[in-house]
Design an enzyme around this catalytic site. Sequence first.
Site, PDB file in Angstrom:
ATOM      1  N   ASP A 204      43.454  53.313  30.205  1.00 24.21           N
ATOM      2  CA  ASP A 204      42.245  52.645  30.603  1.00 24.21           C
ATOM      3  C   ASP A 204      42.231  53.105  32.134  1.00 24.21           C
ATOM      4  OD1 ASP A 204      39.879  51.100  30.779  1.00 24.21           O
ATOM      5  OD2 ASP A 204      41.208  49.213  31.510  1.00 24.21           O
TER       6      ASP A 204
ATOM      7  N   ASN B  92      45.609  40.618  35.791  1.00 13.68           N
ATOM      8  CA  ASN B  92      45.769  39.724  34.583  1.00 13.68           C
ATOM      9  C   ASN B  92      46.704  40.570  33.518  1.00 13.68           C
ATOM     10  OD1 ASN B  92      44.150  38.357  32.713  1.00 13.68           O
ATOM     11  ND2 ASN B  92      43.857  40.093  31.872  1.00 13.68           N
ATOM     12  N   HIS B  93      46.811  41.794  33.633  1.00 20.71           N
ATOM     13  CA  HIS B  93      47.579  42.674  32.557  1.00 20.71           C
ATOM     14  C   HIS B  93      48.244  43.700  32.864  1.00 20.71           C
ATOM     15  CE1 HIS B  93      43.206  44.212  32.912  1.00 20.71           C
ATOM     16  NE2 HIS B  93      43.990  45.107  33.223  1.00 20.71           N
TER      17      HIS B  93
ATOM     18  N   GLN C  55      47.086  46.666  26.753  1.00 20.77           N
ATOM     19  CA  GLN C  55      47.114  45.709  27.833  1.00 20.77           C
ATOM     20  C   GLN C  55      47.456  44.449  27.607  1.00 20.77           C
ATOM     21  OE1 GLN C  55      43.099  47.584  28.601  1.00 20.77           O
ATOM     22  NE2 GLN C  55      43.885  47.880  30.840  1.00 20.77           N
TER      23      GLN C  55
ATOM     24  N   ASP D   9      48.268  40.649  28.354  1.00 15.22           N
ATOM     25  CA  ASP D   9      48.112  39.699  29.467  1.00 15.22           C
ATOM     26  C   ASP D   9      49.285  39.220  29.922  1.00 15.22           C
ATOM     27  OD1 ASP D   9      45.254  40.309  28.889  1.00 15.22           O
ATOM     28  OD2 ASP D   9      44.740  38.234  29.458  1.00 15.22           O
TER      29      ASP D   9
ATOM     30  N   ARG E 296      40.975  44.894  45.715  1.00 19.07           N
ATOM     31  CA  ARG E 296      39.839  44.606  44.859  1.00 19.07           C
ATOM     32  C   ARG E 296      40.593  44.136  43.553  1.00 19.07           C
ATOM     33  NH1 ARG E 296      38.710  46.673  39.445  1.00 19.07           N
ATOM     34  NH2 ARG E 296      36.553  46.542  39.161  1.00 19.07           N
TER      35      ARG E 296
ATOM     36  N   ASP F  79      41.096  42.974  40.048  1.00 22.22           N
ATOM     37  CA  ASP F  79      40.537  43.267  38.747  1.00 22.22           C
ATOM     38  C   ASP F  79      40.473  42.137  37.737  1.00 22.22           C
ATOM     39  OD1 ASP F  79      39.433  45.447  36.702  1.00 22.22           O
ATOM     40  OD2 ASP F  79      41.202  45.010  35.883  1.00 22.22           O
TER      41      ASP F  79
ATOM     42  N   GLU G 204      36.677  40.627  41.268  1.00 19.68           N
ATOM     43  CA  GLU G 204      35.734  41.335  40.368  1.00 19.68           C
ATOM     44  C   GLU G 204      35.692  40.188  39.237  1.00 19.68           C
ATOM     45  OE1 GLU G 204      35.460  44.588  36.657  1.00 19.68           O
ATOM     46  OE2 GLU G 204      37.188  43.515  37.131  1.00 19.68           O
TER      47      GLU G 204
ATOM     48  N   ASP H 288      32.776  51.919  35.791  1.00 14.90           N
ATOM     49  CA  ASP H 288      32.618  51.368  34.422  1.00 14.90           C
ATOM     50  C   ASP H 288      31.101  51.647  34.018  1.00 14.90           C
ATOM     51  OD1 ASP H 288      35.123  50.330  34.155  1.00 14.90           O
ATOM     52  OD2 ASP H 288      34.656  48.497  35.178  1.00 14.90           O
TER      53      ASP H 288
END
Length: 522
Positions: A57, A99-100, A165, A167, A195, A197, A239, A305
Site C-alpha cells: 500500500d 491504525n494498522h 494491513q 489493525d 499527518r 493516517d 486524515e 489517493d
Amino acid sequence: MWYKDSVFYQISVRAYKDSNGDGHGDLRGLTEKLDYLQTLGVDCLWLMPIYPSPLKDDGYDIADYYAIDSTFGTLDDLKALVKAAHERNIRIIMDLALNHTSDEHEWFKASRSDKNSPFREYYVWSDTDQKYQDTRIIFVDTEKSNWTWDEKTQQYYWHRFYASQPDLNFDSPKVQEEMINVARFWLDLGIDGFRADAVPYLFEREGTNCENLPETHEYLKKLRAFINENYPDRILLCEANQYPEDVRPYFGDGDEFHMGFHFPIMPRIYMALKKESAEDMIQILQRTPAIPENCQWCMFLRNHDELTLEMVTPDERKWMWEQYAPDPRMRINLGIRRRLAPLLDNDRRKIELANSLLFTLPGSPIIYYGDEIGMGDNIQLFDRNGVRTPMQWDSTPSAGFTSGTPFIDLIGGDFSPAQVNVAAQMKDADSLFHTLQRMIQIRKAHHAFGRGTLTWLETNSAAVIATLREHDGETLMFIHNLSSQPQTFKADGQYLNLFTNESETLNELSLNPLSYHWYKKL
C-alpha cells in the site's frame, strides 16, 4: 499557530528526486531540491511514508516504525534534510499510520505465531468473523470482509484496509504507549509533526460502525497532550474522510488535532467547475461547523489517493464518474484516480481557477507535488500508482529524476517530460509554476487568507462566487467566474488588485470566462 498561514506541499519521496541512480527517489535527492521548494514558496513539506515496508500500500503498510527504508536513505539523511529545510524556513511533517501495520511487521509475526505471545494483544483477534457487522468495508474493490482467517492460530484478525494491513488493538495499553513512543522517536529527530493516517478507526465496539468512537477521541487527546507538553510548536494533521460535522470532534476543544482535512469540499470544487455553479460548494461550507481558534482546516485539490467520492450522494458519484472518469480505468474504489491537470482537460484557465478557489477558501492549502507544473497521470499503472509517477524536472528521457531507470513508467503523450517539466516552466514568466508562486507570495503577505472570517456576497449568478475574508482590520475580496461565458459583478469602492498592486475603483466588474480576481479593500 504557524500552520494557519502556511502553504503545505505533499511529496512522495520515492517519486521526487533520485540522488544515487537506483531509480528510486530518496531523502538526499529531496534535500537537493529544497532550493526549488523555497523558490516556489511553500512553508511545510508533508512526506509520505518512508518507513521499511513491503509496499503493498505504497508504504502505508509499515513494517518498522523506528527506521527508514534503505531505499530512502538513513536516519542521518533525514536529520540532514530537516536541518537544511529549517535553514530555509521550511518545516517537515511525516505520515504516521496509527491504525494498522504491515502483516510483515515483527509485532504481527509474533502475534500470529503463538496465541500466548506477548504481542498477541497488539492486534484484534476473534474466533468468529461475525463481530462488528455494522462496519463498512473501505476497499470494496478488493476486500470482501474486514476479517481474515489465520491458519496457524485458527482465528480471524481484523483489518479496515487490505488484509495485509492488520489493525492495531488500541484497547491494549501497550499499543497506546508504543505509538506515543513512536511519535517521540521522530519528534526528537526534529520533524515538525505528523499527518495521522486513518484516525477514525482506532477502536472497535459491537453495535457501532467502529468509526469516530469516544475511545478514539480519548486516546487522541492523550497523544495531543503529550505533544503539547514536550513539543509545543509541532502539529497533528488529521486524515478523517468524513463530513465536516463528523470531523469537528477531532479538533476537540482545541486539544486533539491542530488541523483536519476538509474532504467534502474537494469533489464539490470539481462539481462547481463542471456545473458552472457554486451551489454545492456553498452548501457544504455553510454546513461546516465552527472550529476552535487554535485549529485549522486543510484544503486540497488532489493527493496521492483517488479523488474520493465517499462524501457525495450515489447520484452525485455517478455523475462525477460520467463527467471526470468516462474510461472505467480512471475509477478505483469510490473515486477517480487522475491528477489535477488531466481532470481539468489541461485547460490552464480551469487549473488556475481551481487553485484560486483552493487558496481563498478558509483553511491552509496543500499542493500535491507536480501539480504546480500541471503534471499528468498514467491510468495504465496499477492501483493509485498512476498519480504517483516521478517528478518531471527537465525534458530528458528520465525527466531529470534519475540517472538510472525510474522505478515506474514515466508519463507519455501530452504530459510527457518533454512537454511538462520544471526547467521549462521556471524559464517562462507566464508558466503555471510562476502563477502559483505568485499566489503563494500574496497569501503569505496577508493573514486574512488563513485566519479571516468568510462572508458570501450576493452575485445574482450561480456561476459567480464572491467572498469577503476579514481579519485584524484587513478585508480581502475574491471573485470567481465559474462560467465559460463572461459575467458581471457589482462592487463599489476603492480596492487594491493583489496581482498587479494597482489601485482600482470598482463599480460593475466585467469577468472573463473562467477568471478569478483578488482584491484588498482600501
